[in-house]
Scaffold this motif. Structure first.
Motif, short mmCIF file in Angstrom:
data_model
loop_
_atom_site.label_atom_id
_atom_site.label_comp_id
_atom_site.label_asym_id
_atom_site.label_seq_id
_atom_site.Cartn_x
_atom_site.Cartn_y
_atom_site.Cartn_z
N PHE A 1 4.81 3.26 7.94
CA PHE A 1 4.49 2.58 9.21
C PHE A 1 5.74 2.48 10.07
N CYS B 1 2.58 -3.92 5.94
CA CYS B 1 1.80 -3.55 7.12
C CYS B 1 0.91 -4.75 7.48
N CYS C 1 0.81 -1.23 0.00
CA CYS C 1 0.00 0.00 0.00
C CYS C 1 0.85 1.28 0.00
N CYS D 1 -2.08 -5.38 5.07
CA CYS D 1 -1.74 -5.96 3.76
C CYS D 1 -1.27 -7.41 3.89
ZN LIG Z 1 0.10 -2.03 3.58
#
Ligand SMILES: [Zn+2]
Length: 374
Positions: A335, A363, A331, A366
């Motif tokens: 993070f 993440c 994405c 995902c």
């Molecule tokens: Zn992600």
């Protein structure tokens, strides 16, 4: 449930003592069944038997015994069988003891010693109630004294021809169940652990809640053939499905696996090759999980959890995280490190290894939606 403490002299128990061999052992004027006809249990050796006699002669306390009331003034020994048999057998001229260095049968003991023995008072709890009441009570008193296993406790309350036959198959050091299942199932037959495992399996297969439900329903059956057949089916199924034996097969819950998977069709030569391959695969850290992985994978794409596949170490993940500049590889949002997970770019199922070149940081969101994770 009614429980009454009685003091009963050894000579009173001995009156009418008769050992009918396979037909049982009786005493107390014929009113007490010390060993029911269908039971043939371990018997104390001479040292243990003499210790019981010495305890009585020295007027030391013996542990309390338990008798079940089985009829109007009729009883069965629930606990204390070996101690009672030791006393009876000595008075029946079956073995000798030593007193002050001299060897004696009962009838040549010095009179005062003999009197102490025959007038020794046994402490007996006589209990009267239903099987489930007796079981509940035994579980409680079992906290003190020599611990019985759960299955030994159940056996006390559900005696009968079914149990005798079940013990014949499952409960001796040399029993057929041990011989058959030794390499697959862990359990000491003497402590009723093999019997318990077979019972746990069959109640799951039949949708029953508790082992005692099964034992209550079958205790008067003439034999335990249903249980014995089931147990043999389990082991034969394991041997057919996984033809090559590996030591890590021992200790798996094979009854449970049989209950879930035995209706599926498996190709045993394919499975055999896959078991061998997975044993050599360094990515697989839990070899014991290979069997359920192979049995279950048709219905569970995440079955890789059975295998505890290797994961990336913290150093490799940090290197990749830095290379990705803190962004999720899918994405592309930022993070913190501790909210990201190391993912295999080529999954294990397609031959991907746990090496840094095959690592990407995702993440949690995902990573969780990435299908075919393994
Ligand atoms: Zn992600």
């Amino acid at each position: 449930m009614n429980i009454e403490l009685r003091r009963i002299k050894v000579c009173d128990v001995f009156s009418g003592y008769i050992d009918k061999g396979d037909d049982g052992v009786f005493a107390y004027g014929g009113k007490l069944s010390i060993r029911p006809p269908y039971q043939r249990e371990f018997v104390y050796n001479d040292v243990q038997a003499e210790a019981v006699i010495q305890t009585a002669i020295k007027q030391y306390p013996l542990n309390i015994m338990y008798w079940a009331k089985t009829g109007d003034d009729e009883y069965e020994v629930m606990d204390g069988q070996q101690r009672t048999l030791s006393l009876m057998r000595f008075l029946d001229h079956r073995f000798t003891i030593k007193v002050e260095g001299k060897t004696y049968y009962h009838d040549v003991l010095p009179e005062d010693v003999y009197d102490k023995l025959v007038n020794y008072e046994l402490m007996v709890y006589v209990c009267e109630g239903t099987e489930s009441e007796k079981l509940a009570w035994f579980e409680t008193v079992n906290i003190a004294g020599e611990k019985l296993t759960d299955q030994e406790l159940r056996n006390i309350s559900y005696t009968g021809p079914w149990l005798a036959d079940a013990k014949f198959h499952f409960s001796k050091r040399t029993c057929a169940a041990k011989h058959l299942a030794e390499r697959y199932i862990v359990g000491d037959p003497n402590r009723q652990e093999l019997l318990e495992k077979a019972l746990k399996g069959i109640i799951e297969a039949q949708g029953l809640k508790d082992i005692t439900d099964y034992m209550a329903a079958h205790k008067s059956d003439t034999d335990a053939d249903e249980l014995w057949q089931y147990f043999q089916d389990v082991i034969h199924w394991v041997q057919k499905t996984f033809p090559t034996y590996y030591a890590d097969m021992k200790g798996l819950d094979w009854c449970h696996l049989y209950n879930i998977y035995s209706n599926n069709k498996y190709n045993s030569s394919q499975i055999d090759a896959e078991v061998a391959k997975l044993h050599k695969d360094k990515e697989v850290t839990k070899k014991k999980g290979i069997y359920e992985f192979l049995l279950s994978r048709e219905t569970d794409i995440y079955a890789g959890r059975h295998l505890h596949l290797r994961s990336f170490d913290e150093d490799d993940k940090m290197t990749v995280y830095t290379n990705q500049e803190g962004k999720c590889a899918v994405c592309h949002k930022d993070f913190p490190f501790d909210q990201m997970e190391g993912d295999h770019i080529i999954p294990w199922s397609k031959g991907g290894k746990t090496v840094i070149d095959n690592c990407q940081m995702l993440c949690k969101h995902c990573n969780s939606i990435k299908s075919n994770k393994y």
